[in-house]
Design an enzyme around this catalytic site. Structure first.
Site, mmCIF file in Angstrom:
data_model
loop_
_atom_site.group_PDB
_atom_site.id
_atom_site.type_symbol
_atom_site.label_atom_id
_atom_site.label_comp_id
_atom_site.label_asym_id
_atom_site.label_seq_id
_atom_site.Cartn_x
_atom_site.Cartn_y
_atom_site.Cartn_z
ATOM 1 N N VAL A 1 0.832 -1.200 0.000
ATOM 2 C CA VAL A 1 0.000 0.000 0.000
ATOM 3 C C VAL A 1 0.872 1.258 0.000
ATOM 4 O O VAL A 1 0.681 2.168 -0.805
ATOM 5 C CB VAL A 1 -0.944 -0.015 1.227
ATOM 6 C CG1 VAL A 1 -1.740 1.275 1.307
ATOM 7 C CG2 VAL A 1 -1.866 -1.200 1.166
ATOM 8 N N LEU B 1 -7.085 -0.565 -3.697
ATOM 9 C CA LEU B 1 -6.204 -1.123 -4.730
ATOM 10 C C LEU B 1 -6.195 -2.634 -4.670
ATOM 11 O O LEU B 1 -6.203 -3.218 -3.591
ATOM 12 C CB LEU B 1 -4.771 -0.633 -4.511
ATOM 13 C CG LEU B 1 -4.591 0.861 -4.258
ATOM 14 C CD1 LEU B 1 -3.133 1.160 -3.957
ATOM 15 C CD2 LEU B 1 -5.068 1.642 -5.462
ATOM 16 N N ARG B 2 -6.130 -3.238 -5.847
ATOM 17 C CA ARG B 2 -5.947 -4.694 -5.899
ATOM 18 C C ARG B 2 -4.503 -4.970 -6.247
ATOM 19 O O ARG B 2 -3.936 -4.299 -7.133
ATOM 20 C CB ARG B 2 -6.819 -5.299 -7.003
ATOM 21 C CG ARG B 2 -8.289 -5.297 -6.704
ATOM 22 C CD ARG B 2 -9.091 -5.475 -7.958
ATOM 23 N NE ARG B 2 -8.797 -4.405 -8.914
ATOM 24 C CZ ARG B 2 -9.241 -4.374 -10.171
ATOM 25 N NH1 ARG B 2 -9.964 -5.354 -10.637
ATOM 26 N NH2 ARG B 2 -8.946 -3.367 -10.967
ATOM 27 N N LYS C 1 -14.554 0.592 3.914
ATOM 28 C CA LYS C 1 -13.503 -0.322 3.454
ATOM 29 C C LYS C 1 -13.789 -1.770 3.879
ATOM 30 O O LYS C 1 -13.783 -2.692 3.068
ATOM 31 C CB LYS C 1 -12.155 0.155 4.009
ATOM 32 C CG LYS C 1 -11.001 -0.778 3.756
ATOM 33 C CD LYS C 1 -10.738 -0.955 2.277
ATOM 34 C CE LYS C 1 -9.932 -2.174 2.000
ATOM 35 N NZ LYS C 1 -8.623 -1.969 1.523
ATOM 36 N N ASN D 1 -14.794 -4.914 1.211
ATOM 37 C CA ASN D 1 -14.017 -6.148 1.079
ATOM 38 C C ASN D 1 -14.833 -7.367 1.514
ATOM 39 O O ASN D 1 -14.806 -8.414 0.866
ATOM 40 C CB ASN D 1 -12.735 -6.069 1.918
ATOM 41 C CG ASN D 1 -11.583 -5.485 1.132
ATOM 42 O OD1 ASN D 1 -11.783 -4.987 0.028
ATOM 43 N ND2 ASN D 1 -10.390 -5.524 1.682
ATOM 44 N N ALA E 1 -15.992 -19.095 -9.371
ATOM 45 C CA ALA E 1 -15.870 -20.196 -8.413
ATOM 46 C C ALA E 1 -14.498 -20.845 -8.554
ATOM 47 O O ALA E 1 -13.847 -20.730 -9.584
ATOM 48 C CB ALA E 1 -16.959 -21.217 -8.686
ATOM 49 N N GLY F 1 -7.979 -15.627 -1.237
ATOM 50 C CA GLY F 1 -6.821 -15.624 -0.344
ATOM 51 C C GLY F 1 -6.235 -14.229 -0.317
ATOM 52 O O GLY F 1 -6.935 -13.251 -0.575
ATOM 53 N N CYS G 1 -5.711 -9.477 2.274
ATOM 54 C CA CYS G 1 -6.810 -8.545 2.552
ATOM 55 C C CYS G 1 -8.098 -9.255 2.935
ATOM 56 O O CYS G 1 -8.578 -9.108 4.051
ATOM 57 C CB CYS G 1 -7.021 -7.632 1.352
ATOM 58 S SG CYS G 1 -5.538 -6.712 0.968
#
Ligand code: UGA
Length: 449
Positions: A11, A154-155, A223, A227, A271, A276, A279
């Site tokens: 980050v 952010l990813r 946030k 998520n 699927a 994982g 985050c």
């Protein structure tokens, strides 16, 4: 503006690099002096597309610098972004000791007023505690602190693109001046007035990001709520996949049609082996914990977490069905990272698969385009192969664990001629059963016949 970034993890580095690229002067610091030394020597400690290039050009232009001296970094910025880790404790609660440490450092090291911005994902009400710590530890009553929350969305793998092309920028503030300052920091991005390093200055036209001003508590909650909802969506799709297997339907047909309804949306309905990374698993746990603490029942999220953990069991049911005895079998594990385009293996479903295979006595030959060095440090005794086909040589089974683009283009004719047995267990549904069976493979995936 002059900005400080505390914490040079995913980050912090992406935030620092992108803010420098957007024209600000950024000073970054980290408690890990070795990491700072590497950054000063031009070595980027993580793999993230475009990041190296941006850091390099910002460094050469003198817009970004790194120091192990936190005080120096704190004094340099008018606004300070806190980007330190908030890992889960044993109980699932977020460990906020790094935030607390930084708060005390800022309070004692600052000589001028600062806007202190939480960027790390934190439970609601952390801002209040941060504010309290800043005033409690400050020795100089003339140095005023304002606190804001500016969660990142952010990813990993697309973090730079996400930074420059966000859907929304959320700022939780206590006063209008903090909102104005944050708007100024993000002005180049809000006005789309910057040289985009992702598209080399030729960004496709798209809607401008929404700039949302909220309370600090709301921003923090946004946030976690976002998520957790995405994690919930993934688990929902995984249960649908199980159902599809039982009743003879195809999960992709089902989720595709579902996703065409704009109220549902097509993303995060894939699927497979489940979610994982650093985050979703920790944020879901922390959100459950936060809800329990304030007496709110969040069973729906507990179920999502349980479903996610069971994905590995479901994969092993298929492995046992296909391989019968695992002990002594040579297994090619394709993919170690928790998802494609990253070297991050934290809470990676692939590693859960590896651990279980080790327990069951398989001979593991692994490959991953980026994540092998990190995995080697944890599992030094596996066989690692740069070349995918070497991993597949003599294998009794190939297990696809990460959705890397390169795994979508495997030459199965060649792979089949190398493998001891033409068996593929596709944990990410990258292929279709029909295509694989036509090439003579036994093929297993999730939610399809
Ligand atoms: C996630 C969020 O998407 C970001 O918006 C957020 O900023 C970030 O967490 C964070 O809190 O810092 P990230 O963990 O990088 O980003 O990864 P995602 O792309 O969201 O994927 C998470 C996991 O879900 C991966 O393991 C992926 O393979 C899995 N996934 C994703 C599925 O199993 N199915 C899907 O349909 C989508």
């Amino acid at each position: 503006m002059r900005l400080s970034v505390i914490g040079c993890g995913y980050v912090g580095l992406v935030t620092g690099a992108c803010l420098a690229e957007a024209g600000h002067n950024v000073v970054c610091t980290d408690i890990d002096a070795d990491r700072i030394a590497k950054l000063n020597a031009g070595v980027v400690p993580i793999y993230e597309e475009h990041l190296g290039r941006i850091l390099d050009s910002a460094h050469k232009a003198g817009r970004i610098s790194y120091t192990a001296n936190a005080g120096e970094a704190i004094r340099a910025g008018e606004a300070i972004f806190i980007c330190v880790g908030t890992p889960p404790k044993e109980s699932g609660e977020a460990d906020l000791s790094a935030i607390d440490h930084v708060a005390r450092q800022i309070a004692t090291e600052a000589r001028t007023p600062k806007l202190v911005i939480e960027k790390s994902t934190v439970p609601a009400r952390t801002g209040l505690e941060l504010s309290r710590a800043l005033s409690a530890y400050s020795k100089n009553s003339d140095v005023k602190f304002r606190v804001a929350s500016n969660p990142e969305f952010l990813r990993e793998g697309t973090a730079v693109a996400d930074f420059f092309h966000p859907d929304r920028i959320v700022v939780g503030v206590e006063d209008p001046s903090s909102a104005a300052e944050l708007r100024e920091i993000y002005r180049p991005i809000l006005e789309k007035n910057f040289h985009c390093p992702v598209h080399e200055g030729t960004c496709p036209p798209g809607p401008k990001a929404e700039f949302l001003v909220t309370t600090i508590n709301s921003a923090e909650l946004i946030k976690h709520a976002s998520n957790s909802f995405l994690a919930l969506k993934i688990s929902y799709a995984n249960v649908i996949a199980d159902l599809c297997e039982k009743i003879g339907a195809n999960v992709e047909e089902v989720t595709h049609a579902m996703g065409l309804d704009p109220r549902i949306g097509g993303q995060f309905l894939k699927a497979g082996l489940g979610y994982g990374g650093f985050c979703f698993p920790k944020d879901v746990q922390a959100f459950i914990h936060l809800a329990a603490k304030v007496g709110v029942d969040f069973d729906i999220l507990k179920a999502a977490e349980r479903v996610n953990k069971q994905r590995i069991d479901r994969f092993f049911e298929k492995i046992h069905q296909a391989l019968w005895v695992v002990k002594g079998k040579r297994v090619a594990v394709l993919g170690l990272a928790f998802k494609a385009n990253t070297d991050d293996i934290r809470f990676a479903p692939a590693l859960e698969v590896v651990k279980r295979l080790i327990e069951e006595g398989a001979l593991i030959h692994a490959t991953d385009p980026e994540a092998m060095p990190r995995t080697k440090a944890l599992f030094p005794h596996l066989h690692y192969h740069e070349d995918l086909y070497e991993a597949l040589r003599d294998a009794d089974a190939a297990l696809i664990c990460t959705e890397w683009q390169s795994f979508r283009r495997i030459d199965w004719e060649r792979a089949g001629s190398l493998m001891a047995r033409k068996l593929v267990l596709d944990g990410r549904n990258l292929y279709t059963a029909q295509r694989m069976r036509e090439m003579g493979f036994e093929y297993y995936s999730f939610g399809r016949e």
